[in-house]
Design a protein around this motif. Sequence first.
Motif, PDB file in Angstrom:
ATOM      1  N   LEU A 214       9.616  -1.374   8.556  1.00 16.57           N
ATOM      2  CA  LEU A 214      10.196  -1.298   9.892  1.00 16.57           C
ATOM      3  C   LEU A 214      10.471   0.137  10.334  1.00 16.57           C
ATOM      4  CD1 LEU A 214      12.647  -4.330   9.749  1.00 16.57           C
ATOM      5  CD2 LEU A 214      10.673  -4.092  11.265  1.00 16.57           C
ATOM      6  N   ASP A 215      10.333   1.081   9.418  1.00 11.20           N
ATOM      7  CA  ASP A 215      10.545   2.476   9.772  1.00 11.20           C
ATOM      8  C   ASP A 215       9.492   2.921  10.786  1.00 11.20           C
ATOM      9  OD1 ASP A 215       9.963   5.552   9.234  1.00 11.20           O
ATOM     10  OD2 ASP A 215      12.013   5.151   8.573  1.00 11.20           O
ATOM     11  N   ALA A 216       9.905   3.728  11.749  1.00 12.58           N
ATOM     12  CA  ALA A 216       9.005   4.150  12.825  1.00 12.58           C
ATOM     13  C   ALA A 216       7.832   4.971  12.310  1.00 12.58           C
ATOM     14  CB  ALA A 216       9.779   4.941  13.869  1.00 12.58           C
ATOM     15  N   ASN A 217       7.959   5.567  11.141  1.00 12.32           N
ATOM     16  CA  ASN A 217       6.886   6.388  10.586  1.00 12.32           C
ATOM     17  C   ASN A 217       6.066   5.669   9.524  1.00 12.32           C
ATOM     18  OD1 ASN A 217       7.301   8.839  12.075  1.00 12.32           O
ATOM     19  ND2 ASN A 217       9.165   9.174  10.880  1.00 12.32           N
ATOM     20  N   PHE A 218       6.288   4.356   9.377  1.00 13.88           N
ATOM     21  CA  PHE A 218       5.559   3.587   8.375  1.00 13.88           C
ATOM     22  C   PHE A 218       4.086   3.458   8.756  1.00 13.88           C
ATOM     23  CE2 PHE A 218       3.854  -0.577   7.063  1.00 13.88           C
ATOM     24  CZ  PHE A 218       3.925  -0.434   5.690  1.00 13.88           C
ATOM     25  N   THR A 219       3.207   3.773   7.823  1.00 14.76           N
ATOM     26  CA  THR A 219       1.774   3.557   7.999  1.00 14.76           C
ATOM     27  C   THR A 219       1.190   3.019   6.699  1.00 14.76           C
ATOM     28  OG1 THR A 219       1.211   5.812   7.321  1.00 14.76           O
ATOM     29  CG2 THR A 219       1.530   5.431   9.690  1.00 14.76           C
ATOM     30  N   ILE A 220       0.038   2.394   6.802  1.00 13.79           N
ATOM     31  CA  ILE A 220      -0.726   1.974   5.628  1.00 13.79           C
ATOM     32  C   ILE A 220      -1.925   2.901   5.506  1.00 13.79           C
ATOM     33  CG2 ILE A 220      -2.288   0.199   4.757  1.00 13.79           C
ATOM     34  CD1 ILE A 220      -0.360  -1.882   5.802  1.00 13.79           C
ATOM     35  N   PRO A 221      -2.089   3.559   4.376  1.00 11.40           N
ATOM     36  CA  PRO A 221      -3.233   4.468   4.231  1.00 11.40           C
ATOM     37  C   PRO A 221      -4.548   3.732   4.466  1.00 11.40           C
ATOM     38  CG  PRO A 221      -1.681   4.728   2.412  1.00 11.40           C
ATOM     39  CD  PRO A 221      -1.248   3.513   3.176  1.00 11.40           C
ATOM     40  N   ILE A 222      -5.358   4.268   5.368  1.00 11.43           N
ATOM     41  CA  ILE A 222      -6.669   3.665   5.609  1.00 11.43           C
ATOM     42  C   ILE A 222      -7.522   3.855   4.356  1.00 11.43           C
ATOM     43  CG2 ILE A 222      -8.755   3.755   7.030  1.00 11.43           C
ATOM     44  CD1 ILE A 222      -7.008   4.728   9.338  1.00 11.43           C
ATOM     45  N   GLY A 223      -8.017   2.748   3.820  1.00 16.91           N
ATOM     46  CA  GLY A 223      -8.797   2.815   2.588  1.00 16.91           C
ATOM     47  C   GLY A 223      -8.035   2.374   1.359  1.00 16.91           C
ATOM     48  N   LYS A 224      -6.837   1.800   1.551  1.00 18.94           N
ATOM     49  CA  LYS A 224      -6.024   1.370   0.412  1.00 18.94           C
ATOM     50  C   LYS A 224      -5.785  -0.134   0.467  1.00 18.94           C
ATOM     51  CE  LYS A 224      -3.552   1.854  -3.295  1.00 18.94           C
ATOM     52  NZ  LYS A 224      -4.230   2.137  -4.581  1.00 18.94           N
ATOM     53  N   ALA A 225      -6.249  -0.833  -0.573  1.00 18.57           N
ATOM     54  CA  ALA A 225      -6.048  -2.278  -0.672  1.00 18.57           C
ATOM     55  C   ALA A 225      -4.674  -2.587  -1.260  1.00 18.57           C
ATOM     56  CB  ALA A 225      -7.137  -2.905  -1.537  1.00 18.57           C
ATOM     57  N   LYS A 226      -4.310  -3.865  -1.249  1.00 22.01           N
ATOM     58  CA  LYS A 226      -3.032  -4.299  -1.817  1.00 22.01           C
ATOM     59  C   LYS A 226      -3.272  -5.500  -2.720  1.00 22.01           C
ATOM     60  CE  LYS A 226       1.573  -5.999  -0.581  1.00 22.01           C
ATOM     61  NZ  LYS A 226       2.461  -6.409   0.532  1.00 22.01           N
ATOM     62  N   ILE A 227      -2.696  -5.462  -3.913  1.00 21.13           N
ATOM     63  CA  ILE A 227      -2.760  -6.622  -4.806  1.00 21.13           C
ATOM     64  C   ILE A 227      -1.632  -7.566  -4.425  1.00 21.13           C
ATOM     65  CG2 ILE A 227      -2.611  -7.433  -7.188  1.00 21.13           C
ATOM     66  CD1 ILE A 227      -3.821  -4.793  -8.081  1.00 21.13           C
ATOM     67  N   GLU A 228      -1.990  -8.700  -3.842  1.00 23.69           N
ATOM     68  CA  GLU A 228      -0.997  -9.669  -3.384  1.00 23.69           C
ATOM     69  C   GLU A 228      -0.463 -10.528  -4.519  1.00 23.69           C
ATOM     70  OE1 GLU A 228       0.281  -9.847  -0.484  1.00 23.69           O
ATOM     71  OE2 GLU A 228      -1.078  -8.806   0.871  1.00 23.69           O
ATOM     72  N   LYS A 229      -1.289 -10.734  -5.531  1.00 27.82           N
ATOM     73  CA  LYS A 229      -0.884 -11.550  -6.677  1.00 27.82           C
ATOM     74  C   LYS A 229      -1.642 -11.043  -7.899  1.00 27.82           C
ATOM     75  CE  LYS A 229      -0.561 -16.377  -8.233  1.00 27.82           C
ATOM     76  NZ  LYS A 229      -1.141 -16.134  -9.572  1.00 27.82           N
ATOM     77  N   THR A 230      -0.934 -10.806  -8.980  1.00 23.08           N
ATOM     78  CA  THR A 230      -1.585 -10.342 -10.202  1.00 23.08           C
ATOM     79  C   THR A 230      -2.088 -11.527 -11.022  1.00 23.08           C
ATOM     80  OG1 THR A 230       0.519 -10.283 -11.397  1.00 23.08           O
ATOM     81  CG2 THR A 230      -0.190  -8.254 -10.295  1.00 23.08           C
ATOM     82  N   GLY A 231      -3.121 -11.281 -11.781  1.00 21.95           N
ATOM     83  CA  GLY A 231      -3.687 -12.328 -12.621  1.00 21.95           C
ATOM     84  C   GLY A 231      -4.616 -11.727 -13.651  1.00 21.95           C
ATOM     85  N   TRP A 273     -12.493   0.935  -3.624  1.00 22.34           N
ATOM     86  CA  TRP A 273     -13.274   0.535  -4.793  1.00 22.34           C
ATOM     87  C   TRP A 273     -12.487   0.715  -6.092  1.00 22.34           C
ATOM     88  CZ3 TRP A 273     -16.995  -2.469  -3.703  1.00 22.34           C
ATOM     89  CH2 TRP A 273     -17.743  -2.304  -2.530  1.00 22.34           C
ATOM     90  N   ASP A 274     -11.615   1.680  -6.127  1.00 17.50           N
ATOM     91  CA  ASP A 274     -10.834   1.924  -7.347  1.00 17.50           C
ATOM     92  C   ASP A 274     -10.017   0.695  -7.729  1.00 17.50           C
ATOM     93  OD1 ASP A 274      -9.835   3.772  -9.444  1.00 17.50           O
ATOM     94  OD2 ASP A 274      -7.931   3.548  -8.383  1.00 17.50           O
ATOM     95  N   THR A 275      -9.328   0.105  -6.737  1.00 17.99           N
ATOM     96  CA  THR A 275      -8.539  -1.098  -7.004  1.00 17.99           C
ATOM     97  C   THR A 275      -9.429  -2.265  -7.402  1.00 17.99           C
ATOM     98  OG1 THR A 275      -6.751  -0.432  -5.505  1.00 17.99           O
ATOM     99  CG2 THR A 275      -6.970  -2.784  -5.947  1.00 17.99           C
ATOM    100  N   VAL A 276     -10.570  -2.398  -6.746  1.00 18.45           N
ATOM    101  CA  VAL A 276     -11.505  -3.481  -7.064  1.00 18.45           C
ATOM    102  C   VAL A 276     -12.038  -3.338  -8.479  1.00 18.45           C
ATOM    103  CG1 VAL A 276     -13.777  -4.446  -6.502  1.00 18.45           C
ATOM    104  CG2 VAL A 276     -12.169  -3.892  -4.662  1.00 18.45           C
TER     105      VAL A 276
END
Length: 358
Positions: A214-231, A273-276
Amino acid sequence: MHPIQRYLKSRLFVHCFHYQKNLYRSETTMTVRDALNLALDEELAKDEKVFIMGEEVAQYDGAYKVTKGLWKKYGDKRLIDTPITEAGFCGIAIGAALGGLKPICEFMTYNFSMQAIDRVVNGAAKSLYMSAGRYSVPIVFRGPNGNGKGLAAQHSQCFAAWYMHVPGLKVMSPCTCEDYRGSLKAAVRDPDPVVILESELLYNVKFPLTNEALDANFTIPIGKAKIEKTGKHITLISHGQATLYTIKAAEMLAGEGIEAEVINLRSLRPLDWDTVFKSIEKTHKLMTVELGWPRCGVGAEIVATIMENPVFFQLDAPAVRCTGVDVPMPYSEKIEHDCTPKETHIVEFAKKVCGTSI
């Protein structure tokens, strides 16, 4: 309530909402529509060079009410209603970006962006390269992508692979409110043209947001995936709306002893690709999930890239793509519903990949 809406609300998205709520442990919730609206408001206030252009974005508050209240707050110079001519207003927006402004160009649907494909590809994407780095095009293209509800074949295509194909573009495909908010703010501040592929079916869905998001300066780095669930048994890679079906499928698989790792790509170009690769090295199995067509799709590119890299030798089974059906989208909503992967399809495919080797 329409049957499709009832399904989305009761079966999938409410479940995913609770999953995200437990994940973030936050009581702050917001619809995707409101998350986009807030991000636009903040970026308009932060930088006077930012303006929004498109059909019905100003006085009508947007076709999907994403720009609600912004015209009254910022006026005619910052929110500009255009005629129904995508090639025209897209070209004007690119010219404004070349002139030093930061336009946000809204397509009522990405199906209509085909009317402006020359502007996006030959105008926005290539200008920096063709000017030897002298002229950047800081523009954001955004709007709903893929199927809605009963919109038939000409209004329901997923253009993720189309735009992912083009050098010079950055392509985002968000899923949650955090994704939408962070992707949009990062795109507005980026010096290059960014395509944000949204989902009409998600606009009214609520997700929790952390204080950080919610911070006004919050951004998501373009090119960065997120692991929603580990397995540890299989990697499930998805983007956009399909990610929610994939999370639900992973929880169903967990009940059968298969622990799936879910990667929410968020960014398609560049792709993380690194996360993948790291996930495949852990699980040794791979399946991609998307709502678009199978031929030359996002999943096809991921599987091909895996084949061409040493990580291929980490796979214990052939990679599989779970995609939309290879047909034009039917008008019938009941048939439309069965033309894109749902959690049951994803579970079925994943179990075949895993076999008995877990």
